[in-house]
Design an enzyme around this catalytic site. Structure first.
Site, mmCIF file in Angstrom:
data_model
loop_
_atom_site.group_PDB
_atom_site.id
_atom_site.type_symbol
_atom_site.label_atom_id
_atom_site.label_comp_id
_atom_site.label_asym_id
_atom_site.label_seq_id
_atom_site.Cartn_x
_atom_site.Cartn_y
_atom_site.Cartn_z
ATOM 1 N N ASP A 81 0.756 -1.216 -0.023
ATOM 2 C CA ASP A 81 -0.109 0.029 0.037
ATOM 3 C C ASP A 81 1.012 1.244 -0.002
ATOM 4 O OD1 ASP A 81 -1.973 1.882 0.717
ATOM 5 O OD2 ASP A 81 -3.400 0.349 1.138
ATOM 6 N N LYS A 162 -11.812 -5.657 -7.044
ATOM 7 C CA LYS A 162 -12.760 -4.923 -6.740
ATOM 8 C C LYS A 162 -13.218 -4.118 -7.998
ATOM 9 C CE LYS A 162 -13.720 -2.345 -3.075
ATOM 10 N NZ LYS A 162 -13.703 -1.211 -1.943
#
EC number: 2.1.1.166
Length: 210
Positions: A81, A162
């Protein structure tokens, strides 16, 4: 003191009355999103002891936390991240942008250069509330995740990403159907009712050039 907007007030009310928030706290998970992955795993059997996993957009770490528990000591979980993330047992954290060659190679080094069994992406942009802006941004992130998956997945690997339906969605699904033996679309119960998110699950990776 600044006044809260109606939308932020509504979000807070929804958050604190959310059964999945309560369950995450009770079970020691970092976010309610873990229950989305849990449901996907129960349906699609994504993990096994010894599995190597890359989790993109991992912070605050709920998905990585669950994956680490599932793959056990013989598996590897790498959380990536751009935001900082607190350490987790059984998880290697790399902070940075995987489009940066140095970050990408740090990621490969962290997993010992081995092929990956599962790539997860729950990445989403900072939402503006304007679907005409948010959906293309989300699709861009999904494309980046797919590009990375094609670079690191081993044969028969799995990919979870997603998506938000809209421009480019059908083309994305078509690309996935070429690359994976099976592709399914899932809407976990833990997804908020007002959310338009959906998850693509690709299994049986067979390569990008079919």
């Amino acid at each position: 003191m600044a006044k809260r907007s109606r939308s932020s007030g509504r979000w807070l009310a929804e958050h604190f009355s959310d059964e999945y928030v309560r369950l995450a706290q009770e079970k020691g998970y970092r976010s309610r999103a873990v229950f989305k992955l849990m449901e996907l795993d129960e349906h699609d059997r994504l993990f096994a002891p010894g599995t190597t996993v890359i989790d993109l957009g991992a912070a605050p770490g709920g998905w990585s936390q669950y994956a680490a528990r599932r793959v056990g000591a013989s598996g590897r979980v790498l959380a990536l991240d751009m935001l900082p993330m607190e350490p987790l047992p059984g998880v290697t954290v790399v902070q940075g942008d995987f489009l940066d060659d140095a970050v990408f190679h740090a990621m490969l080094e962290a997993i010992g250069g081995r092929r990956v069994d599962v790539v997860l992406s729950d990445m989403a942009p900072n939402m503006s509330g304007n679907r005409n802006v948010d959906q293309p941004r989300s699709m861009y992130l999904a494309e980046l995740a797919f590009d990375l998956a094609e670079r690191v997945l081993g044969p028969k690997g799995s990919f979870v990403v997603k998506l938000f339906q809209g421009e480019g969605f059908q083309e994305y699904v078509a690309r996935a159907r070429k690359a994976f033996g099976s592709v399914g679309m899932r809407k976990p119960k833990a997804s908020r009712a007002r959310s338009a998110e959906i998850y693509l699950v690709g299994k049986g990776y067979r390569g990008a050039d079919r």
